[in-house]
Write a protein that holds these residues in place. Structure first.
Motif: not given
Ligand code: 3DU
Length: 217
Positions: A12, A34, A175, A193-194
């Motif tokens: 992202d 993704k 998360q 992601g992050r």
């Protein structure tokens, strides 16, 4: 999608060069990349084919429309070079079936969101998550997207879909979810992601996750 590491990178970022550089660094540790609106809206659809040389691409557009529009969207995304598209399940069986039919014709994959991983998913989505999982199995989708922040829900969804469908699971790291916990609960892949793309050393961060999951895969 072939499972080698159990890790899917959620890329992202919004800069083309950064996206390519990170993909290059982590490609040996991920089974897929993704990408979604943040990257595609900032760089363009050709980002899909550019990144597909590093790993299969899952397009996370959370498609949620009527059957004809779902089909038209998926057609464009596959044409751009994606191997899989993520769609929402709450739109119902006919919308999902339109996407799955097209994907099967093109030997591609559809993953269906059952319930999401953030706290707000408890407001509406969780109540319908099990019904969506059953619908995804009936429609013969390739798999579902289920929350790593709630491994007990992943276990529940695994019971409903059996072993013919895969579970790909976001929510690890930033998360709060744990990669090994959600794999033990029944997920096939974690989506991260992050914790990877914001790490000082993305390859090392990816390797750590792969090592953590190794004995449970
Ligand atoms: O929290 P992370 O930075 O590891 O990214 C998680 C990715 O997975 C991100 O692209 C987000 O849009 C996606 N995702 C969820 O986080 C939760 C869902 O239920 C579905 C997708």
């Amino acid at each position: 999608m072939e499972r080698k590491t159990g890790l899917i990178l959620a890329l992202d970022v919004t800069d083309r060069m950064e996206a390519v550089a990170i993909s290059e660094k982590v490609s040996g540790y991920v089974d897929a990349i993704k990408i979604g609106y943040p990257l595609v809206l900032s760089t363009g659809m050709d980002m899909i084919s550019q990144l597909s040389k590093y790993a299969p691409i899952i397009a996370d557009f959370k498609v949620a429309d009527i059957p004809n529009t779902n089909r038209l969207i998926c057609e464009q995304v596959f044409k751009a070079g994606a191997d899989a598209v993520i769609v929402q399940g709450f739109t119902g069986h006919d919308s999902l079936e339109a996407a799955v039919k097209l994907a099967k014709e093109q030997k591609k994959d559809i993953y269906v969101v059952t319930e999401m991983s953030h706290p707000g998913a408890l407001d509406f989505m969780q109540q319908v998550g099990e019904g969506i999982a059953k619908m995804a199995a009936d429609a013969k989708a390739s798999g579902v997207v289920a929350p790593a922040t709630r491994p007990e829900r992943v276990a529940e969804i695994r019971k409903i879909i059996g072993n013919d469908l895969s579970i790909i699971s976001p929510g690890v790291g930033a998360q709060g979810g744990s990669a090994s916990d959600v794999i033990k609960a029944g997920a096939d892949w974690v989506i991260v992601g992050r914790s990877i793309y914001q790490a000082e050393d993305p390859a090392m961060a990816a390797k750590k996750l792969v090592d953590e999951m190794k004995e449970f895969i």
